[in-house]
Design a protein around this motif. Sequence first.
Motif, mmCIF file in Angstrom:
data_model
loop_
_atom_site.group_PDB
_atom_site.id
_atom_site.type_symbol
_atom_site.label_atom_id
_atom_site.label_comp_id
_atom_site.label_asym_id
_atom_site.label_seq_id
_atom_site.Cartn_x
_atom_site.Cartn_y
_atom_site.Cartn_z
ATOM 1 N N CYS B 7 0.648 -0.762 -0.268
ATOM 2 C CA CYS B 7 -0.166 0.137 0.031
ATOM 3 C C CYS B 7 0.785 0.857 0.170
ATOM 4 O O CYS B 7 1.801 1.697 0.696
ATOM 5 C CB CYS B 7 -1.431 0.327 1.399
ATOM 6 S SG CYS B 7 -2.112 1.349 1.364
ATOM 7 N N ILE B 14 -0.850 -6.184 -0.256
ATOM 8 C CA ILE B 14 -2.713 -5.984 -0.994
ATOM 9 C C ILE B 14 -1.989 -7.386 -1.288
ATOM 10 O O ILE B 14 -1.497 -8.085 -1.963
ATOM 11 C CB ILE B 14 -2.048 -4.123 -2.095
ATOM 12 C CG1 ILE B 14 -1.605 -3.896 -1.765
ATOM 13 C CG2 ILE B 14 -3.781 -4.916 -3.272
ATOM 14 C CD1 ILE B 14 -1.348 -1.864 -2.289
ATOM 15 N N VAL B 18 -5.901 -5.036 -7.399
ATOM 16 C CA VAL B 18 -5.893 -4.131 -6.510
ATOM 17 C C VAL B 18 -6.844 -3.117 -7.108
ATOM 18 O O VAL B 18 -7.970 -2.851 -8.082
ATOM 19 C CB VAL B 18 -4.784 -3.060 -7.323
ATOM 20 C CG1 VAL B 18 -4.793 -1.534 -7.016
ATOM 21 C CG2 VAL B 18 -3.329 -3.616 -6.626
ATOM 22 N N SER B 30 -1.388 2.717 -5.358
ATOM 23 C CA SER B 30 -2.499 1.142 -5.498
ATOM 24 C C SER B 30 -2.315 1.732 -3.803
ATOM 25 O O SER B 30 -1.736 2.116 -2.810
ATOM 26 C CB SER B 30 -1.552 0.197 -5.883
ATOM 27 O OG SER B 30 -1.407 -0.131 -6.820
ATOM 28 N N CYS B 32 -4.033 -0.330 -0.047
ATOM 29 C CA CYS B 32 -4.979 -1.465 0.363
ATOM 30 C C CYS B 32 -6.514 -1.561 0.784
ATOM 31 O O CYS B 32 -6.368 -2.928 0.899
ATOM 32 C CB CYS B 32 -3.573 -1.762 1.794
ATOM 33 S SG CYS B 32 -4.016 -0.983 3.071
#
Lengths: 66, 807
Positions: B7, B14, B18, B30, B32
């Motif tokens: 993350c 993650i 995503v 991106s 989590c």
Amino acid sequence: MTALYVLIPAAVLILIGVIWLFFWAIDNGQYEDLDSPAHQIVFDGEEEKRQLNPKQTSAAQEPHDA
Amino acid sequence: MSELTTCYHCGLPIGQAVHFQAQVLGELRSFCCLGCQLVAETIVSSGLNSYYQQRSDKAINPNTLPKVLEDELALYDRPDVQQEFVARQESALSVCLLVEGITCAACGWLIERHLRSLVGVYEARLNLSNHRLYLRWEPHQHSLSNLIAELRRIGYVAYPYQPDQATERMAYENRRALRQIGVAGLLWMQVMMASMATWPEFNLDLSVGMDRILRWTALILTTPIVFYCCADFFRGAVRDLRTSHLSMDVSVSLAIAGAYIAGLWSSISGQGELYVDTVGMFALLLLTGRYLERRARERTAEATTQLVKLLPASCLKLDEQGLTQRVLLTEVQVGDRILVPPGNLIPVDGRIIQGQSCVDESLLTGEYLPLARQAGDSVTAGTLNIESPLTLNVEALGNHTRLSAIVQLLERAQSEKPKLAEIADRVAQWFLISMLCIAAIVGLIWWQLDSSRVLWIVLALLVATCPCALSLATPMALTTATGTLHRLGLLITRGHVLEGLNRIDTLVLDKTGTLTEGRLTLESIQPLAGLNQAQCLALASALEQHSEHPIARAFGQSHEAAHQVQSYPGFGLQGMAGNQVLRIGQPQFAAALYGRNPPEPPTQQGLYLLLANPQGPLAWFLLEDSLRPEASELIHQCKQQGWTPILLSGDRSPRVQEVAQSLGITQAEGNLPPSAKLAYVQRLQAQGHRVLMLGDGVNDAPVLAAADISVAMGSGADLAKITADMVLLSNHLSRLPQAFKIAQKTRRIIIENILWACAYNAVVLPFAALGWITPLWAALGMSLSSLLVVLNALRLSRLPDVPRSSP
């Protein structure tokens, strides 16, 4: 040697001044946070650079000290 | 490069896909979870992007921060609540908040900038060392809850902070100590200059008048050092003499007073040596040593106040019409009806009048599985309601609850806690007595030889052998060791426990939350139909997405939530995943869906959940409160040291014996209420054992208070952490053997330091007795021996040879 008759009282007076200054600094909280100001200066420099660079806008405004 | 994606905000890994993304610093990043994404978006939209460039550490995942409901925050806006911690300055209000979630200096910048950018906020200043935020704002523009919510949006939790009396006194004493050091240092430099001129070694050939002036200058400048800076030593000495016990303060006071009076006499009479500069140096070194020790202690005290939340206890009160209103707990009376939503602590002792839920009592009893509770059952303050809302009839409040009974037990235990003798104090007694004897003997001998020199010889003896290095020996070692242990994630609240650690012979452990994780984790999946493990897990976690139950957390995050999920407290869940009905939970409950008897669980141990659809059973899930991976290593190490491990748990289940067996602990007892645990440990102590207690729950708190040395887990209850001598913030049991090593080393270094200080005194003693010591040699000897002691103590700042991970 006679210079000491002046120098010793002068040293004592300066000493009293320095101690007063030291007490003032302590009461003013100058020794409370020894970490933040060291970092603060880095971020403040960064901020200035951003303000010189017109592409990025700075949303944060300096607070006015009231 | 196929690295695991983490993350961008909090650094947690993650999963495969995503789902949360946002634009930060010109790139798509991106995240989590939704929480992190929202925080990042807020930061970007406030124009505080450069936080991400500047930070040196990842942020804390906002989901792990304690949840605070909006209506709870609104309590902070009530004037009667506010008057405790909000100050009014003209039209503006100011408050001090304690902020949680700060990981690096950039956080401080982010918080200050974000708040200052709000209209109506005059001042926002964050102290990075104690995480306190000073805020001054216009009440018409923002309510306090508003500002706290604003902090929440950028990923921090804040509580109003109200310094208690102890903290205030500590701050006051801290300033006073700093003043004393400053005065001692500044004056000593002048005294040194004036008195050095009178030393024969420099051969200045002063006129008699000048000599007198310099002596008087030195003496006058020393006077504030003695009466202002050293006042605490004298006070301590008087206190100790009244209780007829000779401590370090007594010998320090004697040396200071002796040298000062001698200086006074020599200035009046114009003869003899001037030792007042030694007083200054002595005072400065000792004050600095004590100040550093105080700072280390203060830092731990600050960390412990941060462990204890200052949320005004509140609850939802039901009125006649069945409407809820949030009120302060102090406004609730016995007989009132209150509503406890799922996920909340139950604030009172009471009886359930409506609702059915599971209650987690692990902190109070050590039981690791939540217990089903329904209308008519009674519940205890301090336990956690898990599944569904409960309506309670209040039966006991405040001091009358079961929780406070434990607190009373704890207070009694604390008063009976055995005191570990401090090495330094024992040495000081011995040292002082022998010094006084030697001085008397030397004085008598000189009386026979040359009675005019007696006074000066005896004074030189007292000053040259003054216990400066000796009194620095322990504080310096403890200060450095405390700092090192802090880096290991172990907080020492009472420094002297480090000295006593080598006398421990018994290790008493709690099970739930201490040796085990204190939460259920998924141990294994056993498919029963054609599906594979991953498919079964996906179905189960989809169902469990909606549940607050601790079991649900074991199934992890899923992105496909089931719908129409119904919870049957104490039995399980039912819901639709895709287009099939599914049930998960107790075997009987799940099997009822397909109308046959459930299959036999694979083994008898552990908690088995059955997943089923209308056609038949799909899979078994085995859940356990699994052992911490470092637990067996800890037991092994302790056995090697010759300690006897004993497991004492409040848990009634056979799990206690299982855990004991798998760790090789021979003595284990379950089903012990807090009072029985306490009695057990006190029995051990009566047999002459020295007990180290490791625990985490409220039920362990009395034992933690009574044990010779106690360690609480950082994840444990506040009460346990306050009463323990050490807090294992990192929750890493493997840190403990390391800490024990440091403790042993600390003790060794303290002893080395004391030996060195005594050896130094033994060496200078004959010279002083012969009358060869001059003020120059006294000053040199004192500074060198003190320096050596300090440098030796600094060796403790090295971590033991085990790879260090972030705290």
